[in-house]
Design a protein around this motif. Structure first.
Motif, short mmCIF file in Angstrom:
data_model
loop_
_atom_site.label_atom_id
_atom_site.label_comp_id
_atom_site.label_asym_id
_atom_site.label_seq_id
_atom_site.Cartn_x
_atom_site.Cartn_y
_atom_site.Cartn_z
N LEU A 129 0.85 -1.19 0.00
CA LEU A 129 0.00 0.00 0.00
C LEU A 129 0.89 1.24 0.00
O LEU A 129 1.97 1.23 0.58
N THR A 130 0.41 2.30 -0.63
CA THR A 130 1.16 3.56 -0.62
C THR A 130 1.01 4.23 0.74
O THR A 130 0.06 3.92 1.49
N PRO A 131 1.90 5.16 1.06
CA PRO A 131 1.73 5.90 2.32
C PRO A 131 0.37 6.59 2.42
O PRO A 131 -0.25 6.59 3.48
N ALA A 132 -0.13 7.11 1.32
CA ALA A 132 -1.46 7.76 1.34
C ALA A 132 -2.55 6.74 1.61
O ALA A 132 -3.51 7.02 2.36
N GLU A 133 -2.44 5.55 1.01
CA GLU A 133 -3.43 4.49 1.26
C GLU A 133 -3.39 4.04 2.71
O GLU A 133 -4.44 3.80 3.33
N LEU A 134 -2.19 3.92 3.28
CA LEU A 134 -2.06 3.54 4.68
C LEU A 134 -2.73 4.57 5.58
O LEU A 134 -3.42 4.22 6.54
#
Length: 148
Positions: A129-134
């Protein structure tokens, strides 16, 4: 024949989300537990060792709060960790009613080996997952938890 209310209830839009949340937790738990067991620890034993790592020790009550292990179960987990010589119980001189559980030298060595390895194991999964998704996932899970 099903009632209209049971048919309607079965069509609630949150039900697939609830199922996915349960399946995700089951998958996470299975992966995490299998990894921890490779180190000859139960998941609860790992949880206690990870909680005590980088501390001077904690009371049983504090461990229970941080691990969410029930009091009765926690006593047995700590007993087995004492038998494995990974933790020790100490009674502080200034409070004879309290018991502090600390990692032994062997327990500290297990923590130093197992904790970073387990974090790396879990990190591999979360890196998908991307940092934004996390961040979004964390926020949504926190909102859902607050609803209960």
């Amino acid at each position: 024949m099903p009632s209209a209310s049971s048919v309607q209830a079965a069509q609630e839009p949150f039900i697939p989300v609830m199922r996915e949340l349960a399946r995700t937790y089951q998958a996470f738990s299975a992966s995490s537990d299998a990894h921890v067991r490779q180190f000859n620890l139960t998941p609860a034993q790992f949880d206690v060792i990870a909680t005590l790592g980088n501390t001077q020790g904690m009371t049983m009550g504090d461990i229970g709060e941080k691990t969410l292990i029930t009091k009765g179960t926690l006593t047995g987990v700590v007993d087995r960790l004492v038998q494995k010589q990974l933790v020790q119980r100490e009674t502080p001189a200034d409070n004879r009613r309290s018991v502090v559980v600390q990692l032994t030298t062997a327990g500290q060595a297990v923590f130093e080996q197992v904790f970073p390895a387990h974090i790396a194991h879990v990190k591999e999964r979360f890196e998908q997952l991307t940092p934004a998704e996390l961040e979004t996932l964390r926020d949504l899970l926190a909102r859902l938890r607050q609803a209960f």
